[in-house]
Write a protein that holds these residues in place. Structure first.
Motif, PDB file in Angstrom:
ATOM      1  N   ALA A 463       8.147  -7.192  -6.428  1.00 56.47           N
ATOM      2  CA  ALA A 463       8.428  -7.874  -7.504  1.00 56.47           C
ATOM      3  C   ALA A 463       7.645  -7.528  -8.966  1.00 56.47           C
ATOM      4  O   ALA A 463       8.241  -7.856  -9.940  1.00 56.47           O
ATOM      5  CB  ALA A 463       7.955  -9.499  -7.210  1.00 56.47           C
ATOM      6  N   SER A 464       6.463  -6.811  -8.544  1.00 57.16           N
ATOM      7  CA  SER A 464       5.792  -6.197  -9.776  1.00 57.16           C
ATOM      8  C   SER A 464       6.229  -4.833 -10.138  1.00 57.16           C
ATOM      9  O   SER A 464       5.576  -4.223 -10.825  1.00 57.16           O
ATOM     10  CB  SER A 464       4.370  -6.397  -9.669  1.00 57.16           C
ATOM     11  N   HIS A 465       7.116  -4.426  -9.178  1.00 52.20           N
ATOM     12  CA  HIS A 465       7.590  -3.041  -9.580  1.00 52.20           C
ATOM     13  C   HIS A 465       6.580  -1.807  -9.141  1.00 52.20           C
ATOM     14  O   HIS A 465       6.533  -0.789 -10.077  1.00 52.20           O
ATOM     15  CB  HIS A 465       8.327  -2.756 -10.806  1.00 52.20           C
ATOM     16  N   ILE A 466       5.811  -2.152  -8.308  1.00 53.01           N
ATOM     17  CA  ILE A 466       4.736  -1.074  -7.887  1.00 53.01           C
ATOM     18  C   ILE A 466       4.710  -0.597  -6.529  1.00 53.01           C
ATOM     19  O   ILE A 466       4.158   0.432  -6.041  1.00 53.01           O
ATOM     20  CB  ILE A 466       3.242  -1.717  -8.258  1.00 53.01           C
ATOM     21  N   SER A 471       4.304   3.212  -2.076  1.00 55.43           N
ATOM     22  CA  SER A 471       4.901   4.131  -0.754  1.00 55.43           C
ATOM     23  C   SER A 471       4.678   5.620  -0.855  1.00 55.43           C
ATOM     24  O   SER A 471       4.633   6.268   0.307  1.00 55.43           O
ATOM     25  CB  SER A 471       6.351   3.512  -0.684  1.00 55.43           C
ATOM     26  N   ARG A 472       4.798   6.157  -1.887  1.00 59.40           N
ATOM     27  CA  ARG A 472       4.534   7.420  -2.223  1.00 59.40           C
ATOM     28  C   ARG A 472       3.072   8.082  -1.907  1.00 59.40           C
ATOM     29  O   ARG A 472       2.895   9.233  -1.754  1.00 59.40           O
ATOM     30  CB  ARG A 472       5.152   8.149  -3.601  1.00 59.40           C
ATOM     31  N   LEU A 473       2.280   7.057  -1.821  1.00 57.81           N
ATOM     32  CA  LEU A 473       0.663   7.745  -1.947  1.00 57.81           C
ATOM     33  C   LEU A 473       0.550   7.938  -0.237  1.00 57.81           C
ATOM     34  O   LEU A 473       1.176   7.592   0.553  1.00 57.81           O
ATOM     35  CB  LEU A 473      -0.102   6.528  -1.944  1.00 57.81           C
ATOM     36  N   PRO A 474      -0.232   9.114   0.232  1.00 58.75           N
ATOM     37  CA  PRO A 474      -0.438   9.451   1.548  1.00 58.75           C
ATOM     38  C   PRO A 474      -0.773   8.323   2.489  1.00 58.75           C
ATOM     39  O   PRO A 474      -0.141   8.369   3.688  1.00 58.75           O
ATOM     40  CB  PRO A 474      -1.714  10.253   1.400  1.00 58.75           C
ATOM     41  N   LYS A 475      -1.330   7.379   2.028  1.00 58.64           N
ATOM     42  CA  LYS A 475      -1.956   6.219   2.909  1.00 58.64           C
ATOM     43  C   LYS A 475      -1.512   4.869   2.652  1.00 58.64           C
ATOM     44  O   LYS A 475      -1.641   4.025   2.931  1.00 58.64           O
ATOM     45  CB  LYS A 475      -3.395   6.097   3.172  1.00 58.64           C
TER      46      LYS A 475
END
Length: 589
Positions: A463-466, A471-475
């Motif tokens: 909802a906050s578009h983050i 999801s692209r971060l390693p963890k």
């Protein structure tokens, strides 16, 4: 007269600080009692050894005339005394360590808990690093002085009393010589100690100022570099560092001359004993073994004076530091909640502001005679020039500050009569200045709802578009970040703060320039998410960009702490007043 008054005040401060230390010591009196008993045992056995040594010397009469069984018996006794003394000293140190660090733990807990309930004006009025210095550096200095005091003071006093008794048992006249010269040590130590307290206090305050500057510069290093203020900051640091250097040198110099001064007096004592004892041996009133014992006692008698004088000067530093910590602990806390404080439940979002006045400084008025009646679900926008009182109004709504006149009501209850926790739980707040804690992204999002499920966390992030970025971060959501956000951009940090509010879904919202650091495209999406979140929720929106508040039910136009215009977007434009002037200045071509 003024100097005498200042000295009296300093004595009172020292006495009051010592009283507070002893009050906290009372909880651990069992360790204190054991420490004193063990110190007495240790000193008694240590002092008994020279007497045994004197007996051994007297067993050696001349070449070929030695009582070896007697010497061996004495050596065994000395060995047993040494072992028991070592054990007693070890146990005494255990008690002292336990006592000291328990007291230090209690003081740190008190200081930290006090910070949690201090009014915001105290935090705003002090450098963060200076407050940190009191809780960390000053308490460390205090613990060092306290530990040294417990370790050396008890044994020192016991040694002085013990050696005095043993010397009396050997020879009264020589003991009188020792006692007559020794008080000089007290006078010297007392003379210096009186002058070192104020010096150590200045040293401690300057150290706090330096810590505050370092903390400020580390937190704002980018700004410092962008504006090329590196040299100015370095000069300021050098100036504080030089003051700290001078204060430390003065304090250390005066405290360090105590030991050599008392050693000089002690040498006089030793010399007096040696000369007087030698004449006594010649006259036959003292044996060689007794003289050797007496010289040993004289040395042990004067040694504690060196240690105690060192303890006194170190204790001055400890008390100066303790005084600063106690000043923090004794600061006036925020106004306590009434005993029958109401816990807000089932909040609809009904807010009334009646004849409210407020100022940070009494002589400088800010908000006067402010009235507002907010119905559940309304969107209230607050606009106006910098310094008009927009953020101050938010501080009053959240009760970070209390009004100086009038009252603010939520659900027809004065917010001063409700618990702060339930009041603040009723608001979801996104500020222009983001705040993240050191921990995982998940922990930052769930700060308001630690029990949230994974699905709810992901929904709030989407909802906050983050979510896509996380999801692209390693963890993913378990990625560790620091309080300044680490590699996150200002916009991404703000999106995390928005996700935090999206997860809580509180009945009321406060948005203080909530999208100021977000790109235009993302802002449109966030506005859509906010629109959905604001449905049925009372919302206060502080905005500089008037394009973001066109749909507000009520727009408050503030100037110099007063609401000068009030209405919706269209009606305010028709009035042709200050709001129209602000609007046209933003959209003029």
């Amino acid at each position: 007269m003024a100097d005498r008054s200042g000295n009296n005040k300093k004595k009172v401060n020292q006495g009051a600080t010592l009283k507070k230390v002893f009050e906290r010591l009372g909880k651990y009196r069992i360790f204190l009692i054991f420490s004193i008993l063990l110190a007495t045992v240790s000193v008694a056995l240590t002092l008994y050894i020279p007497k045994l040594t004197g007996h051994a010397v007297d067993f050696i009469v001349s070449r070929g005339n030695v009582d070896f069984p007697g010497v061996l018996r004495v050596m065994v006794q000395i060995g047993i005394c040494t072992l028991v003394t070592a054990l007693a000293q070890w146990l005494m140190n255990v008690c002292n360590n336990k006592m000291t660090y328990q007291i230090v733990r209690d003081i740190r807990n008190e200081a930290f808990h006090k910070i949690e309930i201090l009014p915001l004006k105290y935090i705003d009025g002090h450098a963060y690093g200076e407050v940190v210095s009191r809780v960390i550096a000053d308490v460390d200095q205090f613990s060092d002085g306290l530990l040294m005091g417990f370790t050396q003071l008890f044994t020192g006093v016991a040694t002085i009393l013990g050696t005095f008794c043993f010397m009396l048992s050997v020879n009264v006249k020589i003991t009188v010589v020792v006692v007559l010269i020794t008080p000089l040590s007290f006078f010297v130590a007392n003379f210096i100690a009186k002058r070192t307290f104020s010096m150590f206090k200045i040293q401690s305050e300057t150290r706090g100022e330096q810590t505050g500057l370092i903390d400020e510069m580390i937190g704002n290093q980018k700004v410092v570099q962008v504006f090329g203020r590196g040299e100015d900051v370095t000069e300021r640091f050098d100036e504080i560092n030089e003051r700290l250097n001078r204060a430390s040198l003065r304090a250390t110099f005066f405290s360090s001359i105590t030991n050599p001064s008392t050693r000089f007096i002690n040498s006089l004592v030793y010399t007096g004993v040696g000369i007087t004892g030698a004449f006594a041996v010649v006259r036959g009133s003292l044996t060689v073994g007794q003289l050797s014992s007496f010289l040993s006692y004289a040395n042990q008698y004067t040694k504690p004076f060196n240690e105690i004088s060192g303890v006194v000067t170190e204790f001055q530093n400890a008390i100066a530091c303790a005084q600063r910590v106690f000043e923090l602990i004794e600061e006036e806390p925020q106004i306590p909640e009434p005993e029958q404080a109401v816990v807000l439940k089932d909040i609809d979002g009904n807010v009334k502001i009646e004849d409210v006045s407020f100022s940070y400084v009494p002589e400088q008025k800010l908000i006067e005679d402010f009235n507002l009646d907010v119905k559940p679900g309304q969107k209230i926008a607050i606009v106006g020039p910098t310094g008009c009182g927009k953020t101050t109004l938010i501080n009053l709504l959240m009760r970070f500050y209390d009004v100086t006149g009038g009252q603010i009501k939520v659900e027809n209850i004065d917010i001063r009569e409700v618990t702060r926790k339930s009041l603040r739980a009723g608001y979801g707040m996104v500020l222009q200045d983001t705040w993240l804690k050191t921990g995982t992204i998940r922990e930052n999002i769930t700060m308001g709802r630690p029990d949230a499920t994974e699905e709810e966390i992901i929904e709030a992030a989407k909802a906050s578009h983050i979510h896509s970025y996380i999801s692209r971060l390693p963890k993913g959501y378990d990625t560790w970040i620091t309080e300044d956000g680490g590699g996150l951009s200002q916009g991404q940090k703000q999106l995390l703060c928005i996700a935090r509010v999206m997860l809580c879904r509180p009945p009321m919202l406060i948005l203080d320039e909530a999208t100021s650091s977000i790109d235009t495209r993302t802002e449109l999406k966030i506005q859509q998410a906010f629109a959905k979140l604001m449905e049925g929720r009372t919302t206060f929106i502080v905005a500089h960009r008037l394009s973001t508040i066109r749909e507000a039910d009520v727009i408050l136009v503030m100037k110099d702490g007063k609401v000068i215009e009030q209405g919706n977007h269209e009606s305010l434009l028709e009035q042709g007043g200050f709001y129209r002037h602000l609007y046209e200045s933003q959209f003029a071509h």
